[in-house]
Each structure stands twice: as structure tokens, then as C-alpha cells.
Design a protein around this motif. Structure first.
Motif: not given
Length: 358
Positions: A255-259, A263-271
Motif C-alpha cells: 500500500l505504500i507503493w500505491a501512494q 492510478t494504475t499502480l494503486a489499482l494493482l496494489a489494491l488487487k
């Protein structure tokens, strides 16, 4: 042959109310049921799709003669097939039955150049109710939104796409410049999950040094070793605590990477993070079960009661959490087969609640 003011023949009424036996008898007396349509050109499958009569659709797909089965791709005067109507009226169970049948044309367009997914989105936009304040209405509204979501998932899982309306209507979002609203939504979600993962890590760390029944201090040869080291349930306790600890740390790092603002990285991180967080929550719950049972095992009735309660309250959240992140919309054939029965179970629950709430 008489019809009512809506152009309904007896066949349509039997289909609308799900009277299978009546429908069978009527079909035996009609030489060409495909020609029997209402004022809008709809046959019995169209009507069943609109009314949500799954048993009628299942009968047509499985048990009816070939002439009746051919009606599954018929169009009404607006060019809508039964799949268009089932999708636009959010009938996930019927959409699932139609999309799993290889004879159904999944990419058929109506007179407005719309696929079933287009028809679904248009109807949803025009009939999206405001969220009510009363508790009972909130429950019904939540059920309605879940049914809409399941319908969308089923359409996406079989590859139904929006009809192309020209390149001018297609927008390519820039991954480095996400929309403000989307950024805020994902940021709030990521922040919440980070708090949960941090709490799990803290609890797991504390539990690993506060073992059930404490450490051995009387025997010099086993100084500092766990008192319950040889107990059967101590091993799953340690295993689950360790999994929770490192699972929570892994989720936090993801989730640190997601910040980073992508947006694409955030979606992948959440997935990735959401199912992993589910594993850590489950193992933490199992560790609690094992730890409590370790210290009360001598009192059999209490240990058994707590065991039953813990198992129930571990499986129930696990089931709900699995349904939350499970990719029901995945077009992968393996995932589609895995999600087939969970999807049917969810739709059964939601449609049952929806029917009782009327």
C-alpha cells in the motif's frame, strides 16, 4: 385468440408469472410460438427476462423444443434480445443462464446500436435511485446495488463490451494524471487498509511475545521456552501469528507503493493487498481461537462452546470477505467456473431478500 390491452396472449401471462406447467400446455397448442408477440414485439423469453422468471428461461434453454429455444436470440421491435432486457432490468441469475449458453448471441446490437452492456448502463443511469435514510430502505437499496453489480460482473466475465461509437468518444486516461475524485477515493481506501494492516501487525507482534500460559522460568534447561510448547494447538497458534505478522507487513509495503500517485499502480496494489489482507485477518482469527482454547482446554464444556463460536465467527467473515474481493467479473474460464456456484448463491440470497422486502 384474444390478447389484453398490453398485447399479452395467455402465453405471455404464463411466462410473466412463472407458471411452467401452464406454459408447457399452451406451447403444445401453438404451432409457431415465435410469431406470438405483444405490442412491443416481445416473445415469452423477453417477458420472462423482464420479470425475472428464471424458471421459465431455464425451461426454454434446457427442456423446450428447438423451435422454442430459437427464441433466445429473437429481437423485439426495439431490437432488444432477451439478454438486453435481462441486463437492463438487472436480472443477474437470468443473465448468467443466458451467457453460459453458447447459442446466445452475446454481442448482438439493438436498434440504438447498443450491446447488452450498453443497455444495462443506460437503464442503470436512468433508474438509479437515491440512497434513502430509513434503515429498512437502506437494506433494500443495498440489495438493489448488489444485484446491479452482479449483473455487470456477469456481462463483463463473458466479454460483452460497449459498442464502438467512433474514436472521438474514446478517452485514453493518463496514468500519471488521475482524476481528482478517483484519486481521493483510492487514497481514502488505501489509508483505511493501511490502518487495518498496521493494527494486525501490532497485534501479531504483541501476541508472539505474550504467549498463552507464558514462558517457562522454573526449568533451567527450558528457560524462556513456551509452557504450552508441546500442546497440539500451540503449533497452529504460532503458524497463524507468524502469517498474520508478515502478511500485515507485506500489505503495508504494497500500500505504500500505491501512494505514489499512479492510478494504475494503486489499482494493482489494491488487487493484491485486499486478498492478502483477508488471509492475515483469517489467520489472526484462527490464532485467537487456538490461543483461547489452549488456556481453557481443561474445562471441556467451555472449550467446546468457545470453539464452536469461534469457528462460526471465523467462517462467516471469511465468506463475506471472499465474496467482496473475488473476481466475479473475470473472463478467465477457470475463474468463471470457480465463481459459478458462489455467484448463484449470492444471487439467491439477494433476490430472496429483494422478494421478501416487496
Amino acid at each position: 385468440m384474444e390478447r389484453d390491452e398490453d398485447g399479452f396472449f395467455p402465453l405471455h401471462l404464463a411466462s410473466a408469472f412463472g407458471h411452467i406447467e401452464v406454459l408447457k400446455i399452451l406451447l403444445e397448442n401453438y404451432p409457431n410460438p415465435r410469431e406470438i408477440v405483444d405490442n412491443k414485439g416481445r416473445n415469452i423469453v423477453h417477458i420472462a427476462a423482464i420479470m425475472g422468471e428464471f424458471n421459465v428461461v431455464r425451461y426454454v434453454l434446457q427442456d423446450a423444443n428447438d423451435e422454442v429455444k430459437d427464441m433466445i436470440n429473437d429481437k423485439d421491435y426495439d431490437g432488444n434480445t432477451p439478454l438486453h432486457l435481462a441486463a437492463s432490468h438487472s436480472r443477474p441469475k437470468i443473465v448468467q443462464a443466458l451467457t453460459w449458453d453458447t447459442r446466445v448471441d452475446l454481442h448482438c446490437l439493438n436498434n440504438n446500436n447498443q450491446t447488452a452492456l450498453d443497455a444495462f448502463e443506460q437503464f442503470k443511469q436512468e433508474n438509479n435511485p437515491p440512497f434513502p435514510q430509513a434503515s429498512i430502505h437502506k437494506i433494500l437499496c443495498f440489495t438493489y446495488f448488489c444485484i446491479i453489480r452482479l449483473t455487470w460482473c456477469q456481462l463483463k466475465s463473458v466479454g460483452v463490451q460497449n459498442a464502438k461509437r467512433g474514436s472521438h468518444s474514446i478517452e485514453i486516461p493518463c496514468p500519471r494524471k488521475p482524476e481528482a475524485k478517483k484519486t481521493d477515493f483510492y487514497k481514502n481506501r488505501i489509508d483505511t487498509l493501511m490502518v487495518v494492516s498496521a493494527l494486525i501487525t501490532t497485534l501479531a507482534f504483541a501476541a508472539s511475545f505474550t504467549l498463552p500460559a507464558g514462558n517457562n522460568s522454573s526449568n533451567p534447561r527450558q528457560q524462556g521456552m513456551a509452557v504450552m510448547l508441546n500442546h497440539m494447538l500451540f503449533k497452529p497458534f504460532i503458524f497463524c501469528i507468524t502469517t498474520s505478522m508478515y502478511g500485515g507487513i507485506s500489505v503495508t509495503i504494497i500500500l505504500i507503493w500505491a501512494q505514489l500517485g499512479d492510478t494504475t499502480l494503486a489499482l494493482l496494489a489494491l488487487k493484491v493487498a485486499v486478498p492478502l489482507l483477508g488471509v492475515t485477518l483469517t489467520t489472526l482469527s484462527v490464532a485467537f481461537l487456538a490461543g483461547v482454547h489452549l488456556v481453557i482446554s481443561d474445562l471441556s464444556w467451555l472449550a467446546t462452546t468457545i470453539m464452536i463460536l469461534c469457528v462460526i465467527f471465523v467462517l462467516l467473515p471469511l465468506l463475506l470477505y471472499t465474496f467482496h474481493w473475488f473476481p466475479l467479473e473475470s473472463s478467465n474460464i477457470i475463474m468463471r467456473n470457480i465463481s459459478f456456484y458462489p455467484f448463484q448463491f449470492i444471487t439467491w440470497l439477494l433476490e430472496k431478500d429483494s422478494t421478501e422486502g416487496r
